[in-house]
Write a protein that holds these residues in place. Sequence first.
Motif, PDB file in Angstrom:
ATOM      1  N   LEU A   1       0.827  -1.207   0.000  1.00 41.46           N
ATOM      2  CA  LEU A   1       0.000   0.000   0.000  1.00 41.46           C
ATOM      3  C   LEU A   1       0.861   1.257   0.000  1.00 41.46           C
ATOM      4  N   LEU A   2       1.940   1.257   0.777  1.00 38.64           N
ATOM      5  CA  LEU A   2       2.844   2.408   0.793  1.00 38.64           C
ATOM      6  C   LEU A   2       3.506   2.604  -0.568  1.00 38.64           C
ATOM      7  N   GLU A   3       3.896   1.510  -1.197  1.00 42.46           N
ATOM      8  CA  GLU A   3       4.503   1.608  -2.533  1.00 42.46           C
ATOM      9  C   GLU A   3       3.501   2.178  -3.534  1.00 42.46           C
ATOM     10  N   GLU A   4       2.262   1.717  -3.458  1.00 43.17           N
ATOM     11  CA  GLU A   4       1.225   2.223  -4.352  1.00 43.17           C
ATOM     12  C   GLU A   4       0.958   3.707  -4.113  1.00 43.17           C
ATOM     13  N   LEU A   5       0.910   4.115  -2.858  1.00 44.37           N
ATOM     14  CA  LEU A   5       0.701   5.532  -2.543  1.00 44.37           C
ATOM     15  C   LEU A   5       1.866   6.386  -3.018  1.00 44.37           C
ATOM     16  N   TYR A   6       3.085   5.859  -2.901  1.00 48.37           N
ATOM     17  CA  TYR A   6       4.255   6.589  -3.360  1.00 48.37           C
ATOM     18  C   TYR A   6       4.199   6.793  -4.875  1.00 48.37           C
ATOM     19  N   LEU A   7       3.858   5.725  -5.606  1.00 46.53           N
ATOM     20  CA  LEU A   7       3.772   5.842  -7.060  1.00 46.53           C
ATOM     21  C   LEU A   7       2.667   6.814  -7.469  1.00 46.53           C
ATOM     22  N   MET A   8       1.560   6.803  -6.752  1.00 49.27           N
ATOM     23  CA  MET A   8       0.483   7.741  -7.047  1.00 49.27           C
ATOM     24  C   MET A   8       0.929   9.182  -6.782  1.00 49.27           C
ATOM     25  N   ALA A   9       1.644   9.391  -5.701  1.00 52.04           N
ATOM     26  CA  ALA A   9       2.152  10.736  -5.394  1.00 52.04           C
ATOM     27  C   ALA A   9       3.131  11.198  -6.468  1.00 52.04           C
ATOM     28  N   LYS A  10       3.938  10.275  -6.950  1.00 52.12           N
ATOM     29  CA  LYS A  10       4.892  10.625  -8.001  1.00 52.12           C
ATOM     30  C   LYS A  10       4.161  11.016  -9.289  1.00 52.12           C
ATOM     31  N   ARG A  11       3.127  10.244  -9.664  1.00 47.00           N
ATOM     32  CA  ARG A  11       2.354  10.587 -10.857  1.00 47.00           C
ATOM     33  C   ARG A  11       1.654  11.936 -10.689  1.00 47.00           C
ATOM     34  N   LEU A  12       1.088  12.172  -9.510  1.00 44.30           N
ATOM     35  CA  LEU A  12       0.414  13.450  -9.272  1.00 44.30           C
ATOM     36  C   LEU A  12       1.400  14.614  -9.311  1.00 44.30           C
ATOM     37  N   ASP A  13       2.608  14.396  -8.808  1.00 43.17           N
ATOM     38  CA  ASP A  13       3.622  15.444  -8.855  1.00 43.17           C
ATOM     39  C   ASP A  13       4.006  15.744 -10.304  1.00 43.17           C
ATOM     40  N   ASP A  14       4.134  14.700 -11.108  1.00 41.76           N
ATOM     41  CA  ASP A  14       4.441  14.909 -12.533  1.00 41.76           C
ATOM     42  C   ASP A  14       3.312  15.669 -13.224  1.00 41.76           C
ATOM     43  N   ARG A  15       2.084  15.307 -12.911  1.00 35.48           N
ATOM     44  CA  ARG A  15       0.937  16.017 -13.506  1.00 35.48           C
ATOM     45  C   ARG A  15       0.932  17.479 -13.087  1.00 35.48           C
ATOM     46  N   MET A  16       1.230  17.728 -11.817  1.00 38.63           N
ATOM     47  CA  MET A  16       1.257  19.103 -11.321  1.00 38.63           C
ATOM     48  C   MET A  16       2.339  19.908 -12.036  1.00 38.63           C
ATOM     49  N   ASP A  17       3.501  19.285 -12.255  1.00 35.76           N
ATOM     50  CA  ASP A  17       4.568  19.969 -12.999  1.00 35.76           C
ATOM     51  C   ASP A  17       4.123  20.299 -14.416  1.00 35.76           C
ATOM     52  N   ASN A  18       3.418  19.374 -15.064  1.00 30.34           N
ATOM     53  CA  ASN A  18       2.928  19.635 -16.421  1.00 30.34           C
ATOM     54  C   ASN A  18       1.924  20.780 -16.447  1.00 30.34           C
ATOM     55  N   VAL A  19       1.003  20.781 -15.502  1.00 25.07           N
ATOM     56  CA  VAL A  19       0.006  21.864 -15.444  1.00 25.07           C
ATOM     57  C   VAL A  19       0.696  23.202 -15.203  1.00 25.07           C
TER      58      VAL A  19
END
Length: 100
Positions: A42-60
């Motif tokens: 679960l922690l690994e999944e949350l970390y990967l989700m946070a990483k994807r969201l951070d990438d999306r935020m950088d793109n926006v």
Amino acid sequence: MEDILVPIVIVGMLFIGLPWIIFHYVTKWKTSATLTNEDEGLLEELYLMAKRLDDRMDNVERIIKADDPDWRPARLTSPDDTMDPTLEQIDRFLAERSKK
């Protein structure tokens, strides 16, 4: 007969039952304090989700910056960067940990 049975039951409860109950709950307490494989997943999944969201935020932010050059991102950051690790620092830590 009852005079013999009562002391045997009391001694059994004191020297067998009470330690068994204590050791049982100490063992339960120690095993519940550790991370299970499910928790680590679960922690690994949350970390990967946070990483994807951070990438999306950088793109926006990049898209908005292209539309308005004077725009400044309003991200929450701590005054001390050591207390607010970036995802790259976490990636390096996980890579070092997996090598060991």
